[in-house]
Design an enzyme around this catalytic site. Structure first.
Site, mmCIF file in Angstrom:
data_model
loop_
_atom_site.group_PDB
_atom_site.id
_atom_site.type_symbol
_atom_site.label_atom_id
_atom_site.label_comp_id
_atom_site.label_asym_id
_atom_site.label_seq_id
_atom_site.Cartn_x
_atom_site.Cartn_y
_atom_site.Cartn_z
ATOM 1 C CD GLU A 1 -0.729 1.049 -6.246
ATOM 2 O OE1 GLU A 1 -0.275 0.441 -5.706
ATOM 3 O OE2 GLU A 1 -2.053 1.336 -6.581
ATOM 4 C CG HIS B 1 -2.892 2.227 -2.862
ATOM 5 N ND1 HIS B 1 -3.430 1.625 -4.082
ATOM 6 C CD2 HIS B 1 -3.928 2.344 -2.063
ATOM 7 C CE1 HIS B 1 -4.753 1.657 -3.920
ATOM 8 N NE2 HIS B 1 -5.050 2.174 -2.793
ATOM 9 C CB CYS C 1 -6.486 -1.386 -2.527
ATOM 10 S SG CYS C 1 -7.662 -0.226 -1.690
#
Ligand code: XMP
Length: 528
Positions: free
Chosen positions: A181, A179, A84
């Protein structure tokens, strides 16, 4: 084996997801640490990572004083993964361009994988449509990269972000607008695994068994033949420290368990049963109920109650500790604490003045500052989920290790206003019924924290043919990831009905039960 030998550096640009990145890397079996984005050369050299991950950020990358990746890291030749903002700052710093967008993208997005790199191509959950490959990912950004840096290729695209991922031609630098994660990006863990294993060449050394062996060796080296003291609360962190130290140094460990009269039903006995009886840990139980309740008499202000409970804990603990002497007749030198990695990150952040102090009251139950003891903190490197995993591996009962959190001041902040023993007894029973029914219905594990609250107001009811004029119990159950924000749990009506019936029927002193439907913010999780 040195389980810290292979590791990843995570540069924190202030994203709410930075800790999540670290947890995913750990889940990949690789040690990592979070450092401030400005990470000086000396710290970087001392840490000596195999790869670097750049977090997201609420900032914009194209301003004069935007946080940026230090030059020494860009020059280091290590693999880098920008996420990001991490991607945007790489683009800006390496000669590409980032632009603000009127349309921010937040939530699920389907990115087309262009099939030019080994990080994104052929991941699980790939969707093939018209011979094109896609992944469902989680996006959360306003700005976007609009021009690639020289020597970069675009590796993924969406309609609104035509450069949704990029890679340097030499395959060393990768960057993602989305993202990986967060669990919403289904192939996110696999993608991070590929980065740390295939690109950074880190092995899976960070496993529960290895962490335990490493911590045991570390503690033995640190304390030698000395005695160690631990304040055991029965909470996850101090319990895991007790189990770990017991395995490492056996009889050199003495735990002090303070029963303040504000614990849950049978909690004190359970702690003694698990540690003293089953595991053979030396535990001194300080029965200080009268002391605590005596000091709390007549006090109704929540902050004052917290202070009294905290200070009395220190007094009692101190008194027990000073009775302990070593074989040589000296004082005990070491104090063990259940500090975990998020605590370390918070205090490091305050060094940079970027910490958001939201929970200053959470140090209740902290230990005497004037105790001249050196600290043993074997969980300092671990996230809560890792602490739980090693707790189970050390033989602690899973129901203890996966228990909801319980605040340091205990029932003291769940009895509104003045704390009295009779209120605590009523609350303990009501709470036990609620928790039992949550377990039975399978809802305990679906909520993050659930408990009963004692309201010192009287309400009229009718039980059988008799009028009852007695206390009110509120039930609270929330779902949350970080306890900073929380949603009230949408428990089934039937479950609430069962709990309410049982509490009113089984506890004479209660005439009414209510369910708390406030979310945080604006309400806090605890009522005081
Ligand atoms: P609040 O009520 O602030 O709670 O929304 C967030 C989380 O923190 C716990 N909590 C405490 N824990 N000492 C603690 O150790 C305290 O004084 C304290 N107050 C709240 C609360 O149980 C929830 O998990």
């Amino acid at each position: 084996m040195n389980i810290h030998q292979q590791k990843i550096l995570i540069l924190d640009f202030g994203s709410q997801y930075t800790q999540l990145i670290a947890r995913r890397v750990r889940e990949a079996g690789v040690y990592c640490e979070i450092h401030h984005w400005s990470c000086p050369q000396e710290d970087f050299d001392a840490f000596a990572p195999q790869g670097v991950i750049l977090s997201g950020s609420p900032e914009s990358a194209n301003l004069v004083d935007s946080p940026s990746v230090p030059d020494h890291i860009l020059r280091s030749k290590l693999p880098i993964l920008g996420i990001c903002y991490g991607m945007q700052t790489l683009a800006e710093q390496l000669g590409g361009k980032v632009e603000g967008s009127h349309k921010s993208e937040f939530g699920y997005a389907r990115v087309e994988i262009l099939g030019v790199d080994s990080l994104l191509s052929g991941l699980e959950h790939e969707i093939v449509d018209n011979e094109r490959q896609y992944q469902d990912v989680w996006m959360s950004h306003g700005d976007k990269v609009t021009r690639l840096p020289p020597d970069f290729v675009c590796t993924a695209a969406t309609d609104s972000a035509p450069i949704a991922a990029m890679m340097s031609n030499d395959g060393r630098i990768h960057a993602l607008q989305f993202h990986p994660e967060v669990t919403h990006t289904k192939a996110g863990q696999q993608l991070l695994n590929r980065f740390v294993h295939d690109i950074c060449k880190c092995e899976r050394l960070w496993t529960a068994v290895n962490i335990i062996d490493d911590a045991i060796a570390g503690v033995r080296k640190q304390v030698g033949k000395d005695q160690v003291l631990l304040g055991l609360s029965g909470g996850v962190d101090s319990s895991v420290v007790a189990a770990l130290l017991h395995r490492a140094i056996g009889d050199q460990l003495t735990c002090v368990f303070v029963d303040n009269g504000l614990l849950r039903l049978h909690e004190g006995d359970q702690v003694m049963e698990i540690f003293a009886k089953n595991m053979g840990v030396k535990v001194i139980r300080a029965n200080a109920q009268d002391n605590f309740l005596g000091k709390l008499a007549g006090v109704s202000d929540p902050e004052q109650k917290r202070k009294i409970i905290g200070n009395t804990f220190i007094e009692v603990f101190d008194a027990e500790a000073s009775r302990l002497v070593t074989k040589e007749g000296g004082a005990v030198k070491w104090l063990a604490q259940g500090t975990i990695y998020p605590d370390v990150i918070e205090s490091a952040k305050s060094k940079y003045g970027t910490a958001h102090v939201i929970k200053s009251h959470h140090n209740v139950g902290g230990l005497p500052e004037n105790m001249k003891m050196a600290l043993v903190e074997p969980l300092r490197e671990l996230f809560k989920d890792e602490v739980r995993r090693i707790g189970v591996a050390l033989g602690l009962p899973p129901q203890m290790v996966y228990r909801h959190p319980f605040p340091g001041p205990g029932l003291g902040v769940r009895i509104l206003g003045e704390v009295k023993k009779e209120y605590a007894d009523v609350l303990r029973n009501a709470d036990a019924i609620f928790i039992e029914e949550l377990h039975k219905s399978g809802w305990y594990d679906k909520t993050s924290q659930a408990f009963a609250v004692f309201l010192p107001v009287k309400s009229v009811g009718v039980v059988g043919d008799a009028r009852r004029y007695s206390w009110v119990i509120a039930l609270r159950a929330v779902e949350t990831i970080d306890f900073m924000t929380a949603r009230w749990a949408h428990l089934p009506y039937e479950l609430l009905e069962t709990v309410s019936n049982r509490i009113i029927n089984e506890i004479r002193e209660v005439s009414r039960v209510s369910y708390d439907i406030s979310s945080k913010p604006p309400a806090t999780i605890e009522w005081e």
